[in-house]
Design a protein around this motif. Structure first.
Motif, PDB file in Angstrom:
ATOM      1  N   LEU A 159       2.046   0.564  -5.762  1.00 44.10           N
ATOM      2  CA  LEU A 159       2.978   0.087  -6.630  1.00 44.10           C
ATOM      3  C   LEU A 159       3.011  -1.240  -6.899  1.00 44.10           C
ATOM      4  CD1 LEU A 159       6.215   2.073  -4.532  1.00 44.10           C
ATOM      5  CD2 LEU A 159       5.050   2.551  -6.960  1.00 44.10           C
ATOM      6  N   ARG A 160       3.208  -1.467  -8.256  1.00 44.00           N
ATOM      7  CA  ARG A 160       3.386  -2.845  -8.764  1.00 44.00           C
ATOM      8  C   ARG A 160       4.355  -3.203 -10.083  1.00 44.00           C
ATOM      9  NH1 ARG A 160      -2.137  -5.665  -8.685  1.00 44.00           N
ATOM     10  NH2 ARG A 160      -2.995  -4.701  -6.892  1.00 44.00           N
ATOM     11  N   GLY A 161       4.819  -4.188 -10.000  1.00 43.92           N
ATOM     12  CA  GLY A 161       5.675  -4.691 -10.991  1.00 43.92           C
ATOM     13  C   GLY A 161       7.045  -3.568 -10.995  1.00 43.92           C
ATOM     14  N   ILE A 162       7.297  -3.183 -12.254  1.00 46.42           N
ATOM     15  CA  ILE A 162       8.513  -2.158 -12.457  1.00 46.42           C
ATOM     16  C   ILE A 162       8.572  -1.152 -11.474  1.00 46.42           C
ATOM     17  CG2 ILE A 162       7.533  -0.876 -14.372  1.00 46.42           C
ATOM     18  CD1 ILE A 162      11.032  -2.332 -14.445  1.00 46.42           C
ATOM     19  N   ASP A 163       7.398  -0.495 -11.125  1.00 46.73           N
ATOM     20  CA  ASP A 163       7.598   0.450 -10.016  1.00 46.73           C
ATOM     21  C   ASP A 163       8.199  -0.030  -8.811  1.00 46.73           C
ATOM     22  OD1 ASP A 163       6.657   2.461 -11.857  1.00 46.73           O
ATOM     23  OD2 ASP A 163       4.658   1.858 -11.555  1.00 46.73           O
ATOM     24  N   LEU A 164       7.666  -0.997  -8.412  1.00 45.90           N
ATOM     25  CA  LEU A 164       8.158  -1.393  -7.099  1.00 45.90           C
ATOM     26  C   LEU A 164       9.523  -1.799  -7.099  1.00 45.90           C
ATOM     27  CD1 LEU A 164       7.272  -2.457  -4.304  1.00 45.90           C
ATOM     28  CD2 LEU A 164       6.531  -4.570  -5.119  1.00 45.90           C
ATOM     29  N   ALA A 165      10.082  -2.344  -8.198  1.00 44.57           N
ATOM     30  CA  ALA A 165      11.491  -2.818  -8.483  1.00 44.57           C
ATOM     31  C   ALA A 165      12.368  -1.444  -8.482  1.00 44.57           C
ATOM     32  CB  ALA A 165      11.546  -3.466  -9.890  1.00 44.57           C
ATOM     33  N   ARG A 166      11.718  -0.425  -9.238  1.00 38.34           N
ATOM     34  CA  ARG A 166      12.617   0.701  -9.007  1.00 38.34           C
ATOM     35  C   ARG A 166      12.709   1.530  -7.987  1.00 38.34           C
ATOM     36  NH1 ARG A 166       9.836   3.029 -14.659  1.00 38.34           N
ATOM     37  NH2 ARG A 166      11.230   2.263 -15.976  1.00 38.34           N
ATOM     38  N   THR A 178       0.950  -1.291   0.027  1.00 34.63           N
ATOM     39  CA  THR A 178      -0.034  -0.070  -0.024  1.00 34.63           C
ATOM     40  C   THR A 178       0.735   1.276  -0.115  1.00 34.63           C
ATOM     41  OG1 THR A 178      -0.164  -0.200   2.391  1.00 34.63           O
ATOM     42  CG2 THR A 178      -2.130  -1.048   1.117  1.00 34.63           C
ATOM     43  N   ALA A 179       2.019   1.181  -0.264  1.00 33.10           N
ATOM     44  CA  ALA A 179       3.077   2.284  -0.238  1.00 33.10           C
ATOM     45  C   ALA A 179       2.579   3.058  -1.394  1.00 33.10           C
ATOM     46  CB  ALA A 179       4.385   1.767  -0.207  1.00 33.10           C
ATOM     47  N   ALA A 180       2.544   4.509  -1.259  1.00 36.54           N
ATOM     48  CA  ALA A 180       2.246   5.116  -2.453  1.00 36.54           C
ATOM     49  C   ALA A 180       3.504   5.575  -3.321  1.00 36.54           C
ATOM     50  CB  ALA A 180       1.559   6.533  -1.761  1.00 36.54           C
ATOM     51  N   ASP A 181       3.372   5.918  -4.613  1.00 32.40           N
ATOM     52  CA  ASP A 181       4.812   6.389  -5.304  1.00 32.40           C
ATOM     53  C   ASP A 181       4.575   7.987  -5.321  1.00 32.40           C
ATOM     54  OD1 ASP A 181       6.782   5.830  -7.031  1.00 32.40           O
ATOM     55  OD2 ASP A 181       5.638   6.640  -8.520  1.00 32.40           O
ATOM     56  N   PRO A 182       5.708   8.294  -4.712  1.00 36.16           N
ATOM     57  CA  PRO A 182       5.575  10.007  -4.844  1.00 36.16           C
ATOM     58  C   PRO A 182       5.611  10.607  -6.120  1.00 36.16           C
ATOM     59  CG  PRO A 182       7.842   9.035  -3.933  1.00 36.16           C
ATOM     60  CD  PRO A 182       6.885   8.009  -4.226  1.00 36.16           C
ATOM     61  N   GLY A 183       6.136   9.898  -7.172  1.00 36.37           N
ATOM     62  CA  GLY A 183       5.936  10.483  -8.418  1.00 36.37           C
ATOM     63  C   GLY A 183       4.665  10.352  -8.833  1.00 36.37           C
TER      64      GLY A 183
END
Length: 183
Positions: free
Chosen positions: A17-24, A5-10
């Motif tokens: 966050l899922r997939g590639i965003d989580l890896a980044r 459930t962590a939000a992406d600041p960007g």
């Protein structure tokens, strides 16, 4: 199943966050932690601190690595360089690989006899070849420099064949001496 459930600041929308965003995100956090510890954070094998990596790595990339098999020539040249034998090895290259350095035509009619302080002594098979080699001296020096590097051979000392000595025995007379009286 646990959801992240962590939000992406960007993204600004507060989504998951899922997939590639989580890896980044995980990569950015790992880089920040490494930077905080003073470790190298760049990609590739060289570190920005200039220190050699002495530990074993669990993976090998596509590029060259110090653990890769090395050619015998590169190993011997690195040993010669570390022990200070480089000048002797290059001198030996000139004498040992003479036909490859100057070409088969010259090597068939002239042989190197010694190399000392940048002066290469060459013995030609005839006086005609000695004269020819003296005229070709700049080209021969250029070939040697291309093969082993500049500064190894600076000048050539070219000699023709040695003539037989007419002095026989311990006693001899000065001057022209006796000549034949045939004819």
């Amino acid at each position: 199943m646990a959801e992240n459930t962590a939000a992406d600041p960007g993204q600004g929308g507060g989504g998951e966050l899922r997939g590639i965003d989580l890896a980044r995100r995980a990569l950015e956090e790992a880089r920040a932690a490494a930077k905080a510890k003073g470790q190298s954070v760049g990609q590739g094998r060289s570190s920005s601190s200039g220190k050699k990596h002495t530990g074993r790595r669990g993976w090998s990339g596509a590029g060259p690595d110090r653990r890769d098999p090395q050619t015998f020539g590169s190993l011997t040249s690195s040993i010669a360089k570390t022990r200070g034998w480089s000048s002797k090895v290059t001198e030996g290259t000139v004498l040992g690989r003479w036909p490859q350095v100057v070409g088969e035509d010259i090597a068939d009619h002239a042989n190197p006899t010694g190399l000392r302080d940048g002066v290469l002594s060459i013995s030609a098979e005839s006086t005609a070849w000695a004269t020819q080699l003296r005229m070709m001296q700049p080209q021969i020096l250029a070939k040697i420099a291309a093969a082993v590097g500049d500064g190894v051979v600076t000048t050539l000392r070219i000699a023709g064949p040695t003539a037989p000595s007419w002095r026989k025995g311990e006693l001899h007379i000065r001057g022209r001496g006796p000549r034949d009286t045939y004819g």
